[in-house]
Design a protein around this motif. Structure first.
Motif, PDB file in Angstrom:
ATOM      1  N   ASP A  17       1.602   4.634  14.273  1.00  0.00           N
ATOM      2  CA  ASP A  17       2.375   3.850  13.303  1.00  0.00           C
ATOM      3  C   ASP A  17       2.164   4.401  11.893  1.00  0.00           C
ATOM      4  N   PRO A  18       3.220   4.823  11.210  1.00  0.00           N
ATOM      5  CA  PRO A  18       3.060   5.430   9.881  1.00  0.00           C
ATOM      6  C   PRO A  18       2.576   4.448   8.823  1.00  0.00           C
ATOM      7  N   ASP A  19       3.014   3.193   8.876  1.00  0.00           N
ATOM      8  CA  ASP A  19       2.556   2.217   7.890  1.00  0.00           C
ATOM      9  C   ASP A  19       1.067   1.918   8.053  1.00  0.00           C
ATOM     10  N   ALA A  20       0.586   1.930   9.288  1.00  0.00           N
ATOM     11  CA  ALA A  20      -0.838   1.738   9.514  1.00  0.00           C
ATOM     12  C   ALA A  20      -1.635   2.879   8.901  1.00  0.00           C
ATOM     13  N   ASN A  21      -1.111   4.081   8.992  1.00  0.00           N
ATOM     14  CA  ASN A  21      -1.772   5.234   8.386  1.00  0.00           C
ATOM     15  C   ASN A  21      -1.802   5.099   6.865  1.00  0.00           C
ATOM     16  N   LEU A  22      -0.692   4.643   6.286  1.00  0.00           N
ATOM     17  CA  LEU A  22      -0.650   4.413   4.837  1.00  0.00           C
ATOM     18  C   LEU A  22      -1.640   3.333   4.423  1.00  0.00           C
ATOM     19  N   LEU A  23      -1.747   2.297   5.238  1.00  0.00           N
ATOM     20  CA  LEU A  23      -2.682   1.213   4.950  1.00  0.00           C
ATOM     21  C   LEU A  23      -4.120   1.709   4.962  1.00  0.00           C
ATOM     22  N   ARG A  24      -4.472   2.504   5.940  1.00  0.00           N
ATOM     23  CA  ARG A  24      -5.828   3.056   5.999  1.00  0.00           C
ATOM     24  C   ARG A  24      -6.127   3.913   4.770  1.00  0.00           C
ATOM     25  N   LYS A  25      -5.166   4.721   4.364  1.00  0.00           N
ATOM     26  CA  LYS A  25      -5.372   5.572   3.186  1.00  0.00           C
ATOM     27  C   LYS A  25      -5.543   4.732   1.924  1.00  0.00           C
ATOM     28  N   ALA A  26      -4.729   3.682   1.800  1.00  0.00           N
ATOM     29  CA  ALA A  26      -4.823   2.816   0.624  1.00  0.00           C
ATOM     30  C   ALA A  26      -6.184   2.129   0.567  1.00  0.00           C
ATOM     31  N   LEU A  27      -6.631   1.590   1.687  1.00  0.00           N
ATOM     32  CA  LEU A  27      -7.922   0.905   1.712  1.00  0.00           C
ATOM     33  C   LEU A  27      -9.072   1.884   1.487  1.00  0.00           C
ATOM     34  N   GLY A  28      -8.939   3.078   2.027  1.00  0.00           N
ATOM     35  CA  GLY A  28      -9.966   4.088   1.822  1.00  0.00           C
ATOM     36  C   GLY A  28     -10.108   4.491   0.364  1.00  0.00           C
ATOM     37  N   ALA A  29      -9.000   4.379  -0.375  1.00  0.00           N
ATOM     38  CA  ALA A  29      -8.999   4.728  -1.803  1.00  0.00           C
ATOM     39  C   ALA A  29      -9.230   3.513  -2.693  1.00  0.00           C
ATOM     40  N   GLY A  30      -9.397   2.341  -2.099  1.00  0.00           N
ATOM     41  CA  GLY A  30      -9.569   1.128  -2.887  1.00  0.00           C
ATOM     42  C   GLY A  30      -8.295   0.679  -3.572  1.00  0.00           C
ATOM     43  N   ASP A  31      -7.161   1.133  -3.082  1.00  0.00           N
ATOM     44  CA  ASP A  31      -5.863   0.797  -3.672  1.00  0.00           C
ATOM     45  C   ASP A  31      -5.358  -0.503  -3.037  1.00  0.00           C
ATOM     46  N   TRP A  32      -5.872  -1.638  -3.532  1.00  0.00           N
ATOM     47  CA  TRP A  32      -5.546  -2.908  -2.896  1.00  0.00           C
ATOM     48  C   TRP A  32      -4.109  -3.346  -3.144  1.00  0.00           C
ATOM     49  N   ARG A  33      -3.496  -2.886  -4.203  1.00  0.00           N
ATOM     50  CA  ARG A  33      -2.101  -3.264  -4.464  1.00  0.00           C
ATOM     51  C   ARG A  33      -1.172  -2.714  -3.388  1.00  0.00           C
ATOM     52  N   THR A  34      -1.362  -1.445  -3.031  1.00  0.00           N
ATOM     53  CA  THR A  34      -0.565  -0.868  -1.952  1.00  0.00           C
ATOM     54  C   THR A  34      -0.892  -1.545  -0.631  1.00  0.00           C
ATOM     55  N   ALA A  35      -2.184  -1.797  -0.402  1.00  0.00           N
ATOM     56  CA  ALA A  35      -2.589  -2.477   0.827  1.00  0.00           C
ATOM     57  C   ALA A  35      -1.957  -3.865   0.916  1.00  0.00           C
TER      58      ALA A  35
END
Length: 313
Positions: A17-35
């Motif tokens: 799932d591409p959105d799940a991959n984006l979510l993992r990247k956002a959380l890994g970077a501390g980007d809670w707004r994108t998450a």
């Protein structure tokens, strides 16, 4: 069935799932707004649960999640992320070894982390009693906190009140019904069979049948048991009602059910049926249940090779 040896293969926790991959990247970077935007984009209870479980696969979230909670004190999203992630974080501390091989320090960290997680989840359901993702996660944590039979069922009943066929909650409740937790073999099979019979046709809840059989005989004569005629017949009936039914949907998290059936059919020596499941899955191996036999990616690929060879594919 033999367990062939091969090189290590990676498992995609996002299940393609591409959105799940984006979510993992956002959380890994501390980007809670994108998450936050990704987590609030869906309303289906099972899909929402899938994405919150993805949060639990990201290391380090606990180090900065309080910043998000402070920034959005009126939002339940960061509290829910902290709670769902915290349950997984707690089990990481405990490890997968038997209790006799688990240290007191591990149990202490396990209890501390579960308490943090449940405090968050309790606040979520207090503020929104219909937040099904939180109730489902509380079903999971119930085992670790040993809250007892009645309380575990109360949590599960709250899930059913909101979403009667919540896939993750059924999976977790099946574990609670196991003899090693608070149930028995009889209760576990009764729960699985009644759940599958009541679930809509095409529901991934059908995977509770192979899951129950695997739990029942995981450590004793596994292949001999799975090749019994009655077990084989029940596996096929469950697959017909679930992953082999025309109503089965390939939505977020869908590979989990065919992965379970693929393993079960391999154990049962039903290689043509297993090969059909592997055809459906492609390369979307899931961590569970393959990790029960070592490196999950390697076991998946090795048993797929064996199934195709024995099915003459």
């Amino acid at each position: 069935m033999s367990f062939l040896f091969g090189r290590k293969k990676a498992v995609d926790v996002c299940m393609g799932d591409p959105d799940a991959n984006l979510l993992r990247k956002a959380l890994g970077a501390g980007d809670w707004r994108t998450a936050r935007d990704l987590l609030t984009a869906h309303t289906d209870p099972d899909v929402r649960t899938f994405y919150y479980k993805i949060c639990a696969t990201v290391d380090g979230v606990q180090d900065w999640i309080d910043e998000w909670i402070a920034a959005e004190p009126h939002s339940l999203v960061p509290l829910l992320v902290k709670g769902v992630h915290g349950v997984s974080w707690a089990w990481d501390a405990r490890g997968s070894a038997p209790a006799s091989d688990t240290s007191s320090a591990q149990f202490r960290r396990f209890a501390e982390r579960l308490k943090i997680a449940e405090d968050c989840l309790d606040e979520v359901v207090e503020r929104d009693p219909d937040e099904v993702v939180a109730w489902a996660s509380l079903v999971t944590s119930a085992r670790g906190r040993s809250v007892g039979y009645e309380e575990t069922w109360r949590r599960f009943d709250n899930v059913l009140r909101i979403h009667p066929f919540h896939v993750e909650a059924y999976q977790q409740m099946l574990q609670a019904m196991c003899a090693k937790w608070m149930g028995s073999d009889e209760e576990m099979f009764t729960f699985a069979r009644e759940a599958v019979a009541q679930a809509p046709e095409g529901s991934p809840i059908g995977m509770l049948i192979p899951s129950a059989h695997l739990e029942y005989r995981m450590s004793d004569n596994l292949v001999e048991y799975f090749t019994r005629a009655d077990v084989v017949a029940e596996l096929h009936a469950a697959a017909d009602r679930s992953v082999r039914h025309p109503a089965f949907r390939r939505r977020q998290g869908w590979p989990q059910a065919p992965n379970m059936f693929a393993l079960a059919f391999c154990l049962a020596g039903q290689y043509a049926a297993a090969a059909d499941q592997f055809d459906m899955i492609g390369d979307l191996a899931t961590k569970w249940p393959w990790e029960l036999f070592g490196d999950p990616g390697r076991r998946f690929h090795d048993l797929r090779t064996e199934a195709y060879r024995k099915a003459l594919r």
